[in-house]
Design an enzyme around this catalytic site. Structure first.
Site, PDB file in Angstrom:
ATOM      1  CD  GLU A 170      -2.668  -1.255   2.484  1.00 51.72           C
ATOM      2  OE1 GLU A 170      -2.634  -0.508   3.295  1.00 51.72           O
ATOM      3  OE2 GLU A 170      -3.436  -2.404   2.672  1.00 51.72           O
ATOM      4  CG  ASN A 216      -0.484  -7.078  -1.071  1.00 53.58           C
ATOM      5  OD1 ASN A 216      -1.304  -7.743  -1.879  1.00 53.58           O
ATOM      6  ND2 ASN A 216      -1.191  -7.035   0.210  1.00 53.58           N
ATOM      7  CG  HIS A 258      -9.671  -5.386   1.189  1.00 56.18           C
ATOM      8  ND1 HIS A 258      -9.907  -6.437   2.102  1.00 56.18           N
ATOM      9  CD2 HIS A 258      -8.369  -5.240   1.308  1.00 56.18           C
ATOM     10  CE1 HIS A 258      -8.962  -6.828   2.624  1.00 56.18           C
ATOM     11  NE2 HIS A 258      -7.801  -6.334   2.272  1.00 56.18           N
ATOM     12  CD  GLU A 289      -4.452  -7.727   2.256  1.00 52.28           C
ATOM     13  OE1 GLU A 289      -5.271  -7.147   2.785  1.00 52.28           O
ATOM     14  OE2 GLU A 289      -3.376  -7.504   2.414  1.00 52.28           O
ATOM     15  CG  ASP A 291     -12.741  -8.523   2.831  1.00 47.70           C
ATOM     16  OD1 ASP A 291     -12.360  -7.576   1.886  1.00 47.70           O
ATOM     17  OD2 ASP A 291     -12.151  -8.530   3.996  1.00 47.70           O
TER      18      ASP A 291
HETATM   19  O1  G3I Z   1      -3.259  -6.791  19.359  1.00 49.82           O
HETATM   20  C1  G3I Z   1      -3.947  -5.779  19.943  1.00 49.82           C
HETATM   21  C2  G3I Z   1      -4.454  -6.367  21.260  1.00 49.82           C
HETATM   22  O2  G3I Z   1      -3.443  -6.311  22.191  1.00 49.82           O
HETATM   23  C3  G3I Z   1      -5.350  -5.167  21.910  1.00 49.82           C
HETATM   24  O3  G3I Z   1      -6.221  -5.508  23.023  1.00 49.82           O
HETATM   25  C4  G3I Z   1      -6.744  -4.964  20.669  1.00 49.82           C
HETATM   26  C5  G3I Z   1      -7.866  -4.004  21.084  1.00 49.82           C
HETATM   27  O4  G3I Z   1      -8.273  -3.392  19.857  1.00 49.82           O
HETATM   28  O5  G3I Z   1      -6.057  -4.703  19.426  1.00 49.82           O
HETATM   29  C6  G3I Z   1      -5.171  -5.495  19.071  1.00 49.82           C
HETATM   30  O6  G3I Z   1      -4.851  -5.012  17.792  1.00 49.82           O
HETATM   31  C7  G3I Z   1      -5.491  -5.224  16.766  1.00 49.82           C
HETATM   32  C8  G3I Z   1      -4.847  -6.180  15.627  1.00 49.82           C
HETATM   33  O7  G3I Z   1      -5.709  -6.019  14.315  1.00 49.82           O
HETATM   34  C9  G3I Z   1      -4.918  -7.405  16.133  1.00 49.82           C
HETATM   35  O8  G3I Z   1      -6.226  -8.020  16.344  1.00 49.82           O
HETATM   36  C10 G3I Z   1      -5.709  -3.730  16.202  1.00 49.82           C
HETATM   37  O9  G3I Z   1      -6.337  -2.893  17.105  1.00 49.82           O
HETATM   38  C11 G3I Z   1      -6.291  -3.741  14.923  1.00 49.82           C
HETATM   39  O10 G3I Z   1      -6.132  -2.393  14.403  1.00 49.82           O
HETATM   40  C12 G3I Z   1      -5.623  -4.738  13.973  1.00 49.82           C
HETATM   41  O11 G3I Z   1      -6.341  -4.360  12.621  1.00 49.82           O
HETATM   42  C13 G3I Z   1      -5.754  -5.136  11.604  1.00 49.82           C
HETATM   43  C14 G3I Z   1      -5.569  -4.063  10.480  1.00 49.82           C
HETATM   44  O12 G3I Z   1      -4.819  -4.725   9.553  1.00 49.82           O
HETATM   45  C15 G3I Z   1      -4.642  -3.079  10.899  1.00 49.82           C
HETATM   46  O13 G3I Z   1      -4.380  -2.259   9.970  1.00 49.82           O
HETATM   47  C16 G3I Z   1      -6.800  -6.207  10.976  1.00 49.82           C
HETATM   48  O14 G3I Z   1      -6.924  -7.282  11.913  1.00 49.82           O
HETATM   49  C17 G3I Z   1      -6.320  -6.784   9.761  1.00 49.82           C
HETATM   50  O15 G3I Z   1      -7.206  -7.586   9.165  1.00 49.82           O
HETATM   51  C18 G3I Z   1      -5.869  -5.680   8.798  1.00 49.82           C
HETATM   52  O16 G3I Z   1      -5.293  -6.323   7.599  1.00 49.82           O
HETATM   53  C19 G3I Z   1      -4.978  -5.362   6.326  1.00 49.82           C
HETATM   54  C20 G3I Z   1      -3.754  -5.800   5.794  1.00 49.82           C
HETATM   55  O17 G3I Z   1      -2.698  -6.347   6.578  1.00 49.82           O
HETATM   56  C21 G3I Z   1      -3.370  -4.892   4.666  1.00 49.82           C
HETATM   57  N1  G3I Z   1      -4.300  -4.769   3.845  1.00 49.82           N
HETATM   58  C22 G3I Z   1      -5.534  -4.022   4.283  1.00 49.82           C
HETATM   59  C23 G3I Z   1      -6.032  -5.023   5.502  1.00 49.82           C
HETATM   60  C24 G3I Z   1      -7.310  -4.555   6.066  1.00 49.82           C
HETATM   61  O18 G3I Z   1      -7.191  -3.425   6.693  1.00 49.82           O
END
Ligand code: G3I
Length: 397
Positions: A170, A216, A258, A289, A291
């Site tokens: 990105e 990507n 997405h 990715e 969905d």
């Molecule tokens: O690990 C912490 C945890 O300790 C805490 O308690 C919790 C409370 O919110 O947050 C946890 O972290 C979260 C993490 O996912 C793990 O679950 C973050 O808040 C959350 O922001 C994070 O979101 C991820 C996101 O990327 C971050 O940018 C999504 O799961 C994940 O699906 C998403 O994936 C991205 C790809 O990497 C790149 N392309 C877009 C895609 C969707 O956004």
């Protein structure tokens, strides 16, 4: 609950059973006619069907169905978060390899290929790094060295065990950003300039000569105006072309996929055309990715089938368009969904105003949705001359 009941009622029964028994042997191993999983059907085309894996779900003793489906339906996996920089190096110099190692070990046990995600991205960068840059304690030269060290450390640790690395993720802006003319965006471009992209690929190649190295991004499923100032697909295409011209070891471009049913979206011909154009540069491609989310209107949340069924159908049609496009291009190596069940999807947590969801191929109770059956049908009914086995690229030097 009402919503789930209506989703189940909306499922289509695809009459694939007879045809499934008649499919020929795979290129990799004899076809087992009793194995109707996505992974087995896709391997007939040498295509890998993948999913992002939520490690919390994978290791939850109370959620065995999640583990079963990861193992049974998918031949490729991507860690949804565990290989990102903030997860791996939460404090400077202290790598926490536990979850990523467990993920890679699980993939090996399940005979699955791994997409490594992600080496360089402006999100989920550790706070010690962004704070250090913000307060001036980390200068430009040190930042570049930190990036080189991170890439080298991570790629070396998993050398030989990663099929495709998302090296840079990105890096390109969207038309709604400021300025609206497409440009290199985010933390790394702002602090190191766009040359970090070529550097990252070179450092990754030096650490693992055998992995396929990918750029990507999202919103690159089809070409638009053809003007790189406002057509992101064209911008990324031209970027990859220029990197190749400079001898940068980029092997592929990953299109995230997405999508949302509220948008115009694409048909399989447009999608295949885009993949062909990247292939003509000499690159592999992959959907990385996928969905397809929908608005959770009041009617959807109340379980109204007239609101739910069109969304499930539109979602399925989009999964189908991307998969058919991929099947049509022999250098499209894998089709990965970003989570396979609405029980564990990033979408509702991110899109809550207005609320969105229903983005995956299984519902919250692990019942396959129309999208699951439609992509299964794509895999069953595809074949020569328009769908040929994948061409495995050699990593570029
Ligand atoms: O690990 C912490 C945890 O300790 C805490 O308690 C919790 C409370 O919110 O947050 C946890 O972290 C979260 C993490 O996912 C793990 O679950 C973050 O808040 C959350 O922001 C994070 O979101 C991820 C996101 O990327 C971050 O940018 C999504 O799961 C994940 O699906 C998403 O994936 C991205 C790809 O990497 C790149 N392309 C877009 C895609 C969707 O956004």
């Amino acid at each position: 609950m009402m919503l789930r009941r209506w989703m189940a009622a909306g499922l289509v029964a695809v009459a694939t059973a007879g045809a499934l028994g008649a499919v020929p042997a795979t290129a990799n191993r004899p076809h087992d006619p009793t194995d109707r999983s996505l992974r087995a059907l896709a391997l007939r085309h040498k295509l890998h069907i993948g999913t992002a894996v939520d490690m919390a779900a994978l290791t939850d003793p109370a959620d065995p169905r999640y583990r079963e489906l990861v193992r049974e339906e998918f031949s490729s996996v991507t860690a949804e978060n565990e290989m990102k920089w903030e997860s791996l190096e939460p404090t400077r110099g202290n790598y926490d390899w536990g979850p990523a190692d467990a993920f890679v070990a699980a993939a090996r046990r399940n005979d699955q290929r791994v997409r490594g995600h992600v080496l360089v991205w402006q999100n989920q960068v550790p706070k010690w790094l962004t704070d250090g840059v913000a307060d001036g304690s980390i200068g430009t030269a040190e930042l570049r060295e930190i990036l080189r060290h991170h890439i080298t450390t991570v790629v070396s640790r998993y050398r030989g065990r990663i099929w495709q690395w998302d090296v840079v993720n990105e890096a390109v802006s969207d038309p709604w950003d400021t300025p609206s003319t497409l440009h290199y965006k985010g933390f790394w471009a702002e602090h190191l300039g766009p040359g970090y992209i070529a550097d990252a690929f070179r450092w990754a190649r030096a650490a693992d000569p055998g992995a396929l190295l990918f750029y990507n991004d999202y919103n690159i499923e089809a070409f638009g105006s053809g003007n790189p100032a406002d057509d992101k697909t064209q911008f990324v295409h031209d970027m990859a072309r220029d990197l190749l011209a400079q001898g940068v070891p980029i092997d592929g471009v990953g299109s995230q996929g997405h999508l949302g049913t509220q948008y115009g979206n694409y048909d399989p011909i447009q999608v295949a055309d885009a993949l062909h154009r990247f292939a003509r540069l000499g690159l592999a491609t992959a959907f990385t990715e996928v969905d397809v989310r929908s608005r959770l209107t009041d009617g959807v949340q109340a379980g109204d089938p007239e609101e739910i069924n069109p969304r499930l159908q539109a979602s399925a049609a989009n999964f189908h368009a991307l998969l058919q496009g991929c099947l049509a291009e022999p250098r499209c190596l894998s089709f990965t969904v970003w989570g396979f069940t609405d029980r564990h999807s990033w979408v509702p947590g991110w899109f809550d105003d207005p609320p969105e969801g229903l983005a995956t191929i299984y519902d919250e109770d692990y019942r396959p949705k129309r999208a699951y059956h439609l992509i299964k049908a794509d895999l069953v009914y595809a074949g020569p001359p328009y769908v040929l086995p994948r061409v495995a690229p050699k990593p570029r030097r």
